[in-house]
Design a protein around this motif. Structure first.
Motif, PDB file in Angstrom:
ATOM      1  N   PHE A 128     -91.829 -84.375  35.876  1.00 23.07           N
ATOM      2  CA  PHE A 128     -92.324 -85.745  35.822  1.00 23.07           C
ATOM      3  C   PHE A 128     -93.289 -85.975  36.980  1.00 23.07           C
ATOM      4  CE2 PHE A 128     -88.741 -87.641  33.189  1.00 23.07           C
ATOM      5  CZ  PHE A 128     -89.595 -88.078  32.194  1.00 23.07           C
ATOM      6  N   GLN A 129     -94.330 -86.702  36.707  1.00 19.97           N
ATOM      7  CA  GLN A 129     -95.237 -87.137  37.759  1.00 19.97           C
ATOM      8  C   GLN A 129     -94.933 -88.595  38.065  1.00 19.97           C
ATOM      9  OE1 GLN A 129     -99.378 -87.130  36.669  1.00 19.97           O
ATOM     10  NE2 GLN A 129    -100.096 -87.414  38.786  1.00 19.97           N
ATOM     11  N   TYR A 130     -94.664 -88.894  39.339  1.00 17.80           N
ATOM     12  CA  TYR A 130     -94.354 -90.254  39.756  1.00 17.80           C
ATOM     13  C   TYR A 130     -95.524 -90.798  40.562  1.00 17.80           C
ATOM     14  CZ  TYR A 130     -89.513 -89.590  38.303  1.00 17.80           C
ATOM     15  OH  TYR A 130     -88.380 -89.370  37.569  1.00 17.80           O
ATOM     16  N   ILE A 131     -95.994 -91.991  40.210  1.00 17.52           N
ATOM     17  CA  ILE A 131     -97.069 -92.661  40.931  1.00 17.52           C
ATOM     18  C   ILE A 131     -96.639 -94.104  41.187  1.00 17.52           C
ATOM     19  CG2 ILE A 131     -99.487 -93.391  40.894  1.00 17.52           C
ATOM     20  CD1 ILE A 131    -100.088 -91.073  39.045  1.00 17.52           C
ATOM     21  N   ASP A 132     -96.637 -94.474  42.472  1.00 20.64           N
ATOM     22  CA  ASP A 132     -96.206 -95.824  42.869  1.00 20.64           C
ATOM     23  C   ASP A 132     -94.812 -96.143  42.329  1.00 20.64           C
ATOM     24  OD1 ASP A 132     -98.604 -96.252  44.201  1.00 20.64           O
ATOM     25  OD2 ASP A 132     -99.578 -97.118  42.439  1.00 20.64           O
ATOM     26  N   GLY A 133     -93.945 -95.130  42.324  1.00 20.23           N
ATOM     27  CA  GLY A 133     -92.567 -95.335  41.895  1.00 20.23           C
ATOM     28  C   GLY A 133     -92.356 -95.342  40.398  1.00 20.23           C
ATOM     29  N   LEU A 134     -93.417 -95.221  39.616  1.00 20.68           N
ATOM     30  CA  LEU A 134     -93.302 -95.191  38.157  1.00 20.68           C
ATOM     31  C   LEU A 134     -93.600 -93.786  37.649  1.00 20.68           C
ATOM     32  CD1 LEU A 134     -95.203 -98.494  37.248  1.00 20.68           C
ATOM     33  CD2 LEU A 134     -92.731 -98.145  37.271  1.00 20.68           C
ATOM     34  N   ARG A 135     -92.873 -93.344  36.636  1.00 22.34           N
ATOM     35  CA  ARG A 135     -93.093 -92.013  36.090  1.00 22.34           C
ATOM     36  C   ARG A 135     -94.142 -92.048  34.988  1.00 22.34           C
ATOM     37  NH1 ARG A 135     -86.925 -91.813  33.879  1.00 22.34           N
ATOM     38  NH2 ARG A 135     -87.092 -93.361  32.229  1.00 22.34           N
ATOM     39  N   VAL A 136     -94.944 -91.024  34.968  1.00 25.33           N
ATOM     40  CA  VAL A 136     -95.961 -90.864  33.931  1.00 25.33           C
ATOM     41  C   VAL A 136     -95.386 -89.956  32.848  1.00 25.33           C
ATOM     42  CG1 VAL A 136     -98.280 -90.056  33.395  1.00 25.33           C
ATOM     43  CG2 VAL A 136     -97.809 -91.145  35.613  1.00 25.33           C
ATOM     44  N   THR A 137     -95.327 -90.444  31.625  1.00 26.96           N
ATOM     45  CA  THR A 137     -94.782 -89.661  30.514  1.00 26.96           C
ATOM     46  C   THR A 137     -95.936 -89.169  29.643  1.00 26.96           C
ATOM     47  OG1 THR A 137     -92.822 -91.098  30.505  1.00 26.96           O
ATOM     48  CG2 THR A 137     -93.118 -89.643  28.631  1.00 26.96           C
ATOM     49  N   ASP A 138     -96.297 -87.912  29.840  1.00 25.58           N
ATOM     50  CA  ASP A 138     -97.359 -87.341  29.009  1.00 25.58           C
ATOM     51  C   ASP A 138     -96.742 -86.772  27.726  1.00 25.58           C
ATOM     52  OD1 ASP A 138     -96.131 -84.985  29.796  1.00 25.58           O
ATOM     53  OD2 ASP A 138     -97.698 -84.468  31.250  1.00 25.58           O
ATOM     54  N   ASP A 139     -97.552 -86.109  26.929  1.00 31.33           N
ATOM     55  CA  ASP A 139     -97.059 -85.601  25.649  1.00 31.33           C
ATOM     56  C   ASP A 139     -95.924 -84.601  25.825  1.00 31.33           C
ATOM     57  OD1 ASP A 139     -98.870 -87.162  24.316  1.00 31.33           O
ATOM     58  OD2 ASP A 139    -100.370 -85.570  24.087  1.00 31.33           O
ATOM     59  N   ALA A 140     -96.063 -83.690  26.818  1.00 31.79           N
ATOM     60  CA  ALA A 140     -95.019 -82.692  27.050  1.00 31.79           C
ATOM     61  C   ALA A 140     -93.723 -83.350  27.489  1.00 31.79           C
ATOM     62  CB  ALA A 140     -95.491 -81.686  28.107  1.00 31.79           C
ATOM     63  N   ALA A 141     -93.842 -84.353  28.372  1.00 32.07           N
ATOM     64  CA  ALA A 141     -92.635 -85.044  28.845  1.00 32.07           C
ATOM     65  C   ALA A 141     -91.982 -85.820  27.719  1.00 32.07           C
ATOM     66  CB  ALA A 141     -92.983 -85.979  30.003  1.00 32.07           C
ATOM     67  N   LEU A 142     -92.785 -86.425  26.838  1.00 31.46           N
ATOM     68  CA  LEU A 142     -92.205 -87.186  25.730  1.00 31.46           C
ATOM     69  C   LEU A 142     -91.419 -86.277  24.796  1.00 31.46           C
ATOM     70  CD1 LEU A 142     -91.924 -89.912  24.337  1.00 31.46           C
ATOM     71  CD2 LEU A 142     -94.012 -89.393  23.049  1.00 31.46           C
ATOM     72  N   THR A 143     -91.903 -85.058  24.575  1.00 33.13           N
ATOM     73  CA  THR A 143     -91.148 -84.109  23.757  1.00 33.13           C
ATOM     74  C   THR A 143     -89.784 -83.835  24.362  1.00 33.13           C
ATOM     75  OG1 THR A 143     -93.183 -83.059  22.963  1.00 33.13           O
ATOM     76  CG2 THR A 143     -91.155 -81.773  22.814  1.00 33.13           C
ATOM     77  N   CYS A 144     -89.744 -83.658  25.674  1.00 34.04           N
ATOM     78  CA  CYS A 144     -88.467 -83.416  26.361  1.00 34.04           C
ATOM     79  C   CYS A 144     -87.568 -84.643  26.296  1.00 34.04           C
ATOM     80  CB  CYS A 144     -88.728 -83.018  27.814  1.00 34.04           C
ATOM     81  SG  CYS A 144     -89.583 -81.447  28.001  1.00 34.04           S
ATOM     82  N   VAL A 145     -88.164 -85.829  26.378  1.00 33.38           N
ATOM     83  CA  VAL A 145     -87.385 -87.067  26.270  1.00 33.38           C
ATOM     84  C   VAL A 145     -86.702 -87.133  24.909  1.00 33.38           C
ATOM     85  CG1 VAL A 145     -87.562 -89.588  26.099  1.00 33.38           C
ATOM     86  CG2 VAL A 145     -88.770 -88.370  27.930  1.00 33.38           C
ATOM     87  N   LYS A 146     -87.439 -86.837  23.861  1.00 33.78           N
ATOM     88  CA  LYS A 146     -86.855 -86.891  22.515  1.00 33.78           C
ATOM     89  C   LYS A 146     -85.724 -85.880  22.366  1.00 33.78           C
ATOM     90  CE  LYS A 146     -91.182 -88.290  20.230  1.00 33.78           C
ATOM     91  NZ  LYS A 146     -92.227 -87.860  19.275  1.00 33.78           N
ATOM     92  N   GLU A 147     -85.941 -84.667  22.864  1.00 36.15           N
ATOM     93  CA  GLU A 147     -84.908 -83.636  22.752  1.00 36.15           C
ATOM     94  C   GLU A 147     -83.647 -84.023  23.528  1.00 36.15           C
ATOM     95  OE1 GLU A 147     -86.669 -80.085  24.181  1.00 36.15           O
ATOM     96  OE2 GLU A 147     -87.997 -79.796  22.444  1.00 36.15           O
ATOM     97  N   ALA A 148     -83.839 -84.487  24.755  1.00 38.80           N
ATOM     98  CA  ALA A 148     -82.691 -84.788  25.612  1.00 38.80           C
ATOM     99  C   ALA A 148     -81.895 -85.974  25.091  1.00 38.80           C
ATOM    100  CB  ALA A 148     -83.164 -85.047  27.037  1.00 38.80           C
ATOM    101  N   THR A 149     -82.577 -87.036  24.678  1.00 39.00           N
ATOM    102  CA  THR A 149     -81.852 -88.209  24.194  1.00 39.00           C
ATOM    103  C   THR A 149     -81.170 -87.915  22.862  1.00 39.00           C
ATOM    104  OG1 THR A 149     -83.911 -89.031  23.191  1.00 39.00           O
ATOM    105  CG2 THR A 149     -83.350 -89.840  25.380  1.00 39.00           C
ATOM    106  N   GLY A 150     -81.786 -87.083  22.037  1.00 38.84           N
ATOM    107  CA  GLY A 150     -81.143 -86.708  20.779  1.00 38.84           C
ATOM    108  C   GLY A 150     -79.874 -85.917  21.008  1.00 38.84           C
TER     109      GLY A 150
END
Length: 520
Positions: A128-150
């Protein structure tokens, strides 16, 4: 060292000729004290009798019963991080959740998945890339989000579907409902940074979610949201839990946070330290902050940030706790009556928080729930529970409920969670500009933290506001407590004439008087 508040301090004037002596005619003023805990939707459970039987199980069960009744049919939103999914004790947490469901509580579970997402990103050689305390969710990160939450959803559903082997919950199937209950929007571009698939909650499908709860299901919601155009956004569990609690008008929003939770000291224990300390609830209780107003959160977080900048090596609030504090404060602002912050690493904390008066975590409310207020006739049973032990010990003259009802307008009480934990009465003699302070009593379990002093200060302020210049007390066994607070020895000649006639010489009560100085 100053002594603690007396169990009950002074006598109650005889009920005869009461109106001729005047009354306090107290208003309904209240002052903010420290904490209250656990009844749902503001409906406080009635306190059980305080007498213990000597049977620990029986006493425990009787003390839990009012909370079982109070919580039945209420809606609780429980949020926990992805760390709980990696914990070997996850089945214990699910067991407790199943127990709450079995007691008739409507449950919405909001889970995080940060550790699981970060592991998947690491396997792909990214993070994850964090900028000003917020995470940037790019396409690769979103794929991991879907897998992990599922995967997390499947694991939790499996545990709830078949109960726990070798336990009373074995074979108990709890229906679980998941779905697209959360609508989200993109955070967008902030300060030139495109946060891509990182989003914020737009709204909750309250109707669909309520239908599932009405059908007896436990609702399970991951930290993702959907847009009307079919996009998926990465959300924080705290933001989702806050939005769900507000939409459902939930009775409680509960955050199971890592570590101990919110502590009074300057630092918090690490998760490893917390796991060790979890076996010592007494130590825990001394550290955990019991109550917090939602309006205090912003200042608390700012103070923590300032301390971190001044002392970089000092351990500060974890990000999950900070998110829970911010989300809880906003939930309070939007009408959620009670928000609880509970350290997840203490396996007993959740149930103790919900089924004991003093709890195991931090209660956040929009308004103070331990109130000092004018007594009402419905408070008489609680007042009697406070005074009866002193009456049996001969410290007070016994009074029936009927006699107390005649003078209830003299009393001020401190109420915690529907239980009267302290009381005092004021009988005024306006012509003599003096008042009698009587029945100063604090429940034995709540004699710390200055409750007796606050009650005395409140009664003095009330007397001063009514034009009185002095207070007197008649006491047989607690003279030292009053002397330490400015009361001086007096004589029967110092009493108003009508009170002198009522003085019981056989009791030989000591008389103490305190001048009421004007407040600047």
């Amino acid at each position: 060292m100053a002594s603690q508040t007396p169990g009950s301090a002074v006598e109650l004037a005889p009920a005869s000729n009461l109106r001729s002596a005047g009354s306090s005619s107290a208003g309904s003023s209240s002052s903010s004290l420290s904490s209250d805990r656990f009844s749902a939707s503001g409906a406080s459970p009635k306190a059980p009798p305080e007498r213990n039987t000597g049977d620990p199980f029986l006493d425990w069960f009787r003390h839990c019963t009012p909370y079982i009744h109070a919580h039945r049919g209420r809606t609780f939103v429980i949020a926990f991080g992805g760390e709980a999914l990696d914990d070997a004790r996850l089945p214990e947490l699910v067991h407790d959740i199943a127990l709450l469901h079995g007691l008739g509580i409507r449950l919405v579970l909001v889970h995080g998945a940060r550790p699981q997402i970060e592991r998947r990103l690491a396997e792909r050689g990214t993070a994850f890339q964090y900028i000003d305390g917020l995470r940037v969710t790019d396409d690769a990160a979103l794929t991991c989000v879907k897998e992990a939450t599922g995967a997390a959803r499947v694991e939790i559903e499996a545990l709830l579907s078949f109960g726990l082997a070798n336990s009373p919950m074995a074979g108990v199937r709890i229906p679980v409902a998941s779905g697209n209950f959360v609508f989200a929007r993109p955070i967008g571009v902030l300060n030139g940074v495109d946060y891509q698939h990182t989003g914020a909650v737009r709204r909750i499908d309250r109707v669909s979610l309520t239908q599932r709860l009405d059908q007896g299901a436990v609702a399970l919601i991951p930290p993702i949201g959907y847009s009307p155009t079919g996009e998926v956004f990465n959300l924080t569990a705290a933001d989702v839990a806050r939005a769900v609690a507000i939409a459902l008008e939930a009775d409680k929003l509960i955050f199971l946070v890592e570590g101990d939770g919110l502590v009074d000291g300057p630092t918090a224990a690490t998760p490893d330290e917390s796991a060790t300390q979890a076996h010592d609830p007494t130590t825990q209780a001394r550290k955990i902050r019991s109550h917090l107003l939602g309006a205090e959160v912003a200042a608390l977080l700012a103070q923590t940030q300032t301390q971190a900048q001044a002392q970089p090596h000092t351990q500060t609030l974890g990000e999950d706790l900070a998110q829970a504090l911010r989300a809880g404060a906003e939930a309070c602002e939007h009408g959620v009556a009670r928000v609880h912050l509970v350290g997840r690493n203490d396996p007993s904390a959740l149930l103790r928080e919900l089924f004991t008066r003093d709890g195991a975590g931090t209660l956040m409310t929009g308004e103070p729930f331990e109130r000092l207020r004018a007594a009402q006739s419905t408070d008489i049973p609680g007042i009697r529970r406070l005074l009866e032990p002193m009456e049996r010990a001969g410290i007070l003259v016994p009074r029936s409920a009927e006699e107390l009802e005649l003078v209830i307008d003299r009393f001020q009480v401190t109420e915690m969670d529907g239980t009267i934990i302290a009381c005092a009465s004021l009988l005024e003699f306006p012509h003599a500009q003096i008042g009698e302070l009587a029945c100063v009593a604090v429940h034995p379990a709540y004699r710390a933290r200055g409750r007796g002093d606050r009650l005395l200060t409140h009664m003095e302020a009330q007397a001063r506001a009514h034009g009185l210049e002095r207070l007197f007390v008649l006491t047989t066994q607690t003279a030292h407590w009053f002397r330490e607070r400015g009361f001086l020895p007096g004589s029967i000649e110092d009493l108003p004439e009508e009170r002198r006639r009522q003085y019981n010489e056989a009791r030989n009560s000591q008389i103490y008087i305190k001048p009421l100085l004007a407040q600047r």
